[in-house]
Write an enzyme that holds these catalytic residues in place. Structure first.
Site, PDB file in Angstrom:
ATOM      1  N   ASP A   1       1.074   4.717  -0.593  1.00 51.47           N
ATOM      2  CA  ASP A   1       0.382   6.079  -0.780  1.00 51.47           C
ATOM      3  C   ASP A   1       1.048   6.985  -2.134  1.00 51.47           C
ATOM      4  O   ASP A   1       2.281   7.250  -2.007  1.00 51.47           O
ATOM      5  CB  ASP A   1       0.329   7.107   0.247  1.00 51.47           C
TER       6      ASP A   1
ATOM      7  N   HIS B   1       0.784  -1.248  -0.279  1.00 50.56           N
ATOM      8  CA  HIS B   1       0.138   0.096   0.052  1.00 50.56           C
ATOM      9  C   HIS B   1       0.758   1.388   0.014  1.00 50.56           C
ATOM     10  O   HIS B   1       1.153   1.811   1.162  1.00 50.56           O
ATOM     11  CB  HIS B   1      -0.945   0.195   1.299  1.00 50.56           C
TER      12      HIS B   1
ATOM     13  N   ASP C   1      -7.981   2.278   1.468  1.00 45.24           N
ATOM     14  CA  ASP C   1      -7.919   3.316   2.421  1.00 45.24           C
ATOM     15  C   ASP C   1      -8.250   4.330   1.580  1.00 45.24           C
ATOM     16  O   ASP C   1      -7.550   5.244   1.139  1.00 45.24           O
ATOM     17  CB  ASP C   1      -6.228   3.371   2.874  1.00 45.24           C
TER      18      ASP C   1
END
Length: 1104
Positions: free
Chosen positions: A277, A275, A387
């Site tokens: 960002d 993950h 998310d």
């Protein structure tokens, strides 16, 4: 040295002191105290710092340079203990290593800990593996040189060190603004030989310790684990390597005895991820390096553990890797072909799902799916978004129409008021489309793959009655990194252990969902939006980014519409630049990432985001003007005659009238006196004209000699009609006097300024606050609450519990005050438009200058606002108490609207004290309603009869300067007939955001062309674009093929007739990826006929 033997006597067995025994086991495993004699003392067999020679090149000016540039740098000797910085700087190290002769045949690792992130490169420019320094759980500082060393073997390579931690460079805390002067220390640079047996024992004990801590104390597996772990501690003696082998026999015996599991109660599929960002506490350019660091490491783990599986989303990150690290991209493609590296998600980035437009969300999937299909040979089937800060009610329809079947997230586990009741369920969207959805009961996407994760997942699964499967998404994330070898091996050890509440296996997330779909029974449903009960401030933070996002989405749609019409008309002078349009769309989509568009990143990110948006605005505007000019010239035939106003209406309904500002310099002097030039503006370089009866998606020309039809505006003081002309008072002698200013009546009471049009009578006090709004067209209905004032600016204390830029908490409504008010003048007055100008010194450091605009052709009151904003953790709102009573208000979302309560009856109602809406929020009673319109705001609240828009926040983390300085925005108030469902609010809000395009040109004959018309007032033709070309071809478009995307906007159903003068040879339905589906019915005139259901999105392909 004394030794123990099998005959040692008088030793106790494990006594019944459970807590002491557990702590003893933990001390045996821990780092720090006692690690010179506990299990960790065995981890390293050999190490040598002297075998490593280092040189360093510190790159100037915070530049991130290529490998080729790095090889040309000026290097100097470097050593362990040196510090490097500042934040965001890059330092390239050259490492030269000679393997000691006595290390022959050993597996040797290079250990390099710079305290920050780094990438190991080969001397020929191959990115080899990422490194994460420091002492966190994401620590990974070893790069394996060889599995079997040769004596005297020589190695050389480079290490690119980035002076930022996994989570950026926060000053004093994770989300604090970055410290620009942070330094990082090179703690370690050595080679080492690890004790694989000791490491294996440690990983066995991790599982045993987890069982002891997480499983019931009275369970047999807990008792066996406690006994075995304690026995290991008793077996291992510091400095005696042979005792490790004896201890390992104990742990292997424990797992061997329990390997026959039987039928599992719960099945957990474990999938590695990191993950990353796309931007957050670091800028975009650093993310490009994070992707390479993280994925290179994972490719290495896939080599070491062929059964391991890893997944990654976000087509943008794959494209960065493809362009910047082509050899690594080929490694990823090879692992994907093997089925171990699994592209997932189907979108360009993991975007915010509240703020993008409907078409913006469609493009996320269109560009994402096309990329994955073109590079990996297949589309994604799982919409992967673990998310983001809430999920639009239209997502199920968009997901399904983008050829995905399933949805994964976990974010609603963060709710801070109500706990979401489901783990596995069918999510039903606004139009009735459902998608199988799984919320990982681990409540995280960065699980550590330990026993605690497994035990919690089984306890936390809210749908055991319907399914016994769940997904464990593990690996260090947010800043990248991903799983460590220890995590993979923990899963291997937990794969089948008798007494475990679940069987845990590595797996493919696509296969997991297929098995979940096939094996679940009677799943429950959730209808409508998945509202996130946290991070409500993201509807407001970083106002400029939100403003540019909305305007650039519409800009690019206009570019495509005009380009499509030029191509449809086969205008030879027009050149369609598909590659440039794609590039601009990708910049917009990039900035929709779920920490960028919501406003929760550091300042460096928003510097880039605004730069990209300005590029889209500049280049997109040029493309739009070129296409518009080509279309006008095509219809004008000959560019001769008097300057004429030509207007393009980019909406799918006819506009009755549109106010147009025209530059004086574009007109001949004689035309300034023409009947069509109705009013001079306050800005002397402009005049006002009216464009009437505009065709939908059409062009029309207007002569400046023809006077439009409208009723003149009147302005008066509480019954006194002052002598007004243009925007000033003119005396009897013709001399220009002062602009109309504040006055008092004979009784000393302050008088009101009353503006009267054929639609409304609006009364303002001298602070620009709306005291009364009488709707003339609706029986003189009063729209403002009795005794109330509207357009009131209010400030609220905005100190959240932790997440500064992200949150506005429920208690902020307990601590607010009216902003300081200023005085108003009448800036402009004429028959077509009145402009009131008011300046508010809202605090000691911030001001508002607002122009209140009322026109003769519309009941909308526009509030054009400029704020000079310098507050600290204060939120600015504007308030409208209205004379409407309703238990719910309506808010526009993508391709439709949702209704939310206006009361706080339950905790679920209270949690929606601040909500997201797009172009409007509306509250209506049977027969009448009031809508608030915005051009760039998304945060709304309607409580009882009070409507509010959140205008600006002033958070200090992670961007200390967030929203400081000048901010410009518009909002409007629209009283209307009927409930929302029978109104034209959608159309009016769209016109508020999407103005007509105008030009003044010499036109030889009148123009009046309507390209598309729709017979339904509830259906919006939102997108007209050239069709996408076939994948992996050099074609820019599919010749003479175009895409029309429509949606039903009001919750109605019926037969739609879409007419066009274009010669449509063929028409067919498509999905959002533009795959050809079934044919569209035609009537005798060639019009397209199709049925719509409430909030349905319909995409049609046409060939000319």
């Amino acid at each position: 040295m004394a030794t123990t033997t099998a005959g040692t006597r008088h030793l106790n067995t494990m006594q019944k002191h459970r807590n002491i025994t557990i702590e003893r086991i933990e001390k045996f495993l821990q780092e720090g105290q006692f690690d010179d004699v506990n299990l960790r003392s065995f981890f390293t067999k050999k190490s040598s710092q002297n075998a490593v020679a280092l040189e360093v090149y510190s790159v100037p000016d915070l530049k991130r340079i290529t490998f080729e540039e790095a090889t040309r740098g000026r290097y100097r000797p470097a050593q362990v203990g040196e510090s490097f910085g500042p934040s965001w700087s890059t330092h390239w190290f050259k490492a030269k290593i000679d393997i000691p002769k006595e290390w022959h045949s050993e597996e040797v690792n290079f250990v390099f800990d710079p305290g920050c992130e780094a990438m190991v490169w080969s001397t020929n420019g191959e990115p080899l593996q990422g490194i994460t320094g420091g002492r966190g759980v994401d620590r990974h500082v070893e790069y394996r040189l060889t599995r079997s060393a040769q004596a005297g073997e020589h190695y050389e390579f480079l290490v690119e060190v980035a002076c930022n931690g996994m989570f950026g460079n926060g000053q004093g805390g994770l989300i604090e603004a970055p410290d620009p002067y942070r330094q990082f220390r090179l703690d370690t640079a050595e080679i080492a030989v690890r004790n694989s047996l000791a490491l294996a024992l440690w990983r066995d004990l991790e599982i045993l310790h987890g069982i002891i801590k997480e499983f019931p104390n009275d369970s047999q597996i807990n008792a066996d684990a406690l006994y075995t772990a304690n026995a290991v501690v008793n077996t291992v003696y510091a400095g005696r390597k042979e005792t490790i082998d004896e201890a390992r026999k104990l742990t292997k015996e424990f797992f061997e005895k329990r390997k026959e599991y039987g039928k599992p109660d719960h099945l957990i599929t474990a999938i590695g991820n990191c993950h990353i960002d796309t931007a957050w506490l670091w800028p975009y350019d650093e993310t490009k390096r994070k992707v390479a660091r993280s994925w290179s490491r994972q490719c290495g783990l896939l080599d070491d553990y062929p059964h391991y599986t890893f997944t990654a989303s976000q087509a943008q990150q794959f494209e960065w890797l493809e362009k910047l690290y082509p050899s690594l991209f080929e490694r990823v493609k090879a692992k994907a072909a093997d089925g171990n590296f699994i592209p997932i998600g189907g979108t360009w980035v993991e975007m915010d799902c509240n703020l993008p437009s409907g078409e913006g969300l469609v493009r996320q999937f269109l560009y994402g799916q096309r990329y994955f299909e073109s590079k990996f040979g297949e589309r994604c089937t799982v919409f992967w978004l673990p998310d983001t800060f809430g999920y639009s009610a239209q997502l199920p329809q968009i997901v399904k129409q983008s050829c995905l079947k399933y949805f994964f997230t976990q974010k609603l586990s963060w709710n801070n008021i109500n706990k979401f009741p489901h783990s596995t369920f069918k999510w039903i969207g606004l139009d009735g489309t459902d998608v199988l959805t799984h919320f990982s009961p681990a409540d995280t996407y960065t699980a550590q793959a330990d026993v605690a994760n497994v035990a919690f997942m089984v306890r936390n699964n809210k749908d055991k009655e319907y399914s016994n499967r769940s997904l464990l998404v593990y690996g260090n994330g947010d800043g990248g990194g991903g799983p460590l070898s220890a995590m993979i091996e923990r899963i291997d050890r937990m794969s089948s252990v008798q007494g475990f509440p679940a069987v845990v296996n590595h797996g493919n997330p696509n296969k997991f969902f297929e098995e979940l779909d096939a094996g679940s029974r009677g799943l429950t449903s959730w209808k409508g939006e998945l509202y996130f009960e946290l991070h409500r401030g993201t509807y407001t933070s970083q106002a400029k980014t939100k403003k540019y996002n909305r305007s650039n989405e519409y800009l690019l749609q206009k570019v495509e519409t005009l380009s499509a019409l030029c191509l449809a008309e086969k205008i030879e002078e027009f050149s369609f630049d598909k590659e440039e349009i794609d590039r601009l769309w990708k910049l917009v989509l990039l900035n929709q990432f779920h920490d960028v568009l919501p406003g929760s990143s550091i300042e460096l990110v928003f510097i880039d985001a605004v730069k990209f948006h300005l590029e889209v605005d500049s280049t997109g505007s040029l493309l739009r003007e070129n296409a518009f000019e080509a279309l006008v010239k095509f219809h004008a035939k000959e560019l001769q005659g008097e300057p004429t106003l030509v207007v393009f209406n980019p909406t799918s309904w006819r506009r009755a009238a549109q106010l147009v500002e025209v530059e004086v310099g574009e007109l001949r002097s004689s035309q300034l006196l023409g009947a069509g030039v109705v009013q001079k503006c306050a800005d002397p370089s402009k005049v006002l004209a009216v464009a009437e009866n505009l065709p939908s998606y059409g062009l029309k020309s207007f002569s400046f000699e023809l006077r439009p039809n409208f009723q003149r505006i009147k302005v008066r003081y509480s019954g006194i009609d002052p002598r007004l002309d243009s925007y000033v008072i003119v005396g009897d002698d013709g001399e220009i006097k002062e602009p109309l200013r504040r006055a008092t009546g004979e009784d000393g009471e302050e008088q009101l300024v009353i503006i009267e049009t054929e639609y409304i009578h609006a009364s303002f006090d001298w602070h620009g606050r709306l005291v009364s709004l009488v709707d003339v067209k609706n029986g003189n209905r009063e729209a403002i609450g009795k005794g109330e004032r509207a357009n009131v600016f209010k400030l609220f204390d905005d100190v959240p519990l932790f997440w500064d830029a992200w949150d506005v908490e429920v208690y902020h409504l307990e601590k607010g005050w009216d902003a300081t008010v200023g005085d108003m003048i009448v800036e402009e007055y004429g028959p077509l438009r009145v402009v009131l100008r008011v300046e508010h010194p809202i605090s000691a450091v911030s001001t508002i200058v607002q122009r209140i605009i009322i026109t003769a052709i519309s009941p909308v009151i526009e509030f054009d606002t400029v704020v000079n904003w310098h507050e600290n953790r204060t939120i600015l709102k504007v308030e409208f108490p209205v004379a409407i009573t309703r238990d719910y208000a309506t808010y526009e979302v993508q391709f439709g609207y949702v209704q939310r309560p206006t009361h706080y009856n339950t905790s679920w109602d209270l949690a929606r004290f601040e909500v997201c809406g797009h172009k409007f929020a509306d509250i209506s009673e049977p027969g009448y309603g009031v809508a608030l319109l915005t051009d760039s705001k998304f945060g709304y609240s309607v409580h009882q009869n009070v409507m509010r828009i959140s205008l600006l926040k002033s958070s200090k983390a992670p961007d200390f300067n967030a929203d400081m300085g000048e901010q410009r925005f518009r909002y409007g108030l629209y009283p209307h007939t009927g409930m929302l469902e029978t109104s034209d609010v959608v159309q009016v809000a769209t016109e508020f955001n999407i103005p007509v395009l105008t030009t003044v040109n010499a036109v030889s004959s009148p123009i009046n062309t309507e390209y598309f018309s729709i017979n339904s007032s509830t259906v919006v033709l939102d997108t007209v674009k050239p069709a996408e070309p076939a994948l992996n071809t050099n074609n820019k478009t599919k010749d003479h093929q175009f895409i029309l995307r429509l949606y039903e906007a009001y919750g109605a159903r019926g037969l739609v007739r879409l007419a066009s003068p274009l010669k449509i040879k063929d028409a067919w339905f498509t999905n959002m990826l533009e795959d050809r589906l079934g044919p569209v019915q035609r009537d005798d005139e060639g019009s397209l006929l199709f049925n719509v259901t409430p909030f349905q999105v319909v995409t049609i392909g046409i060939a000319l």
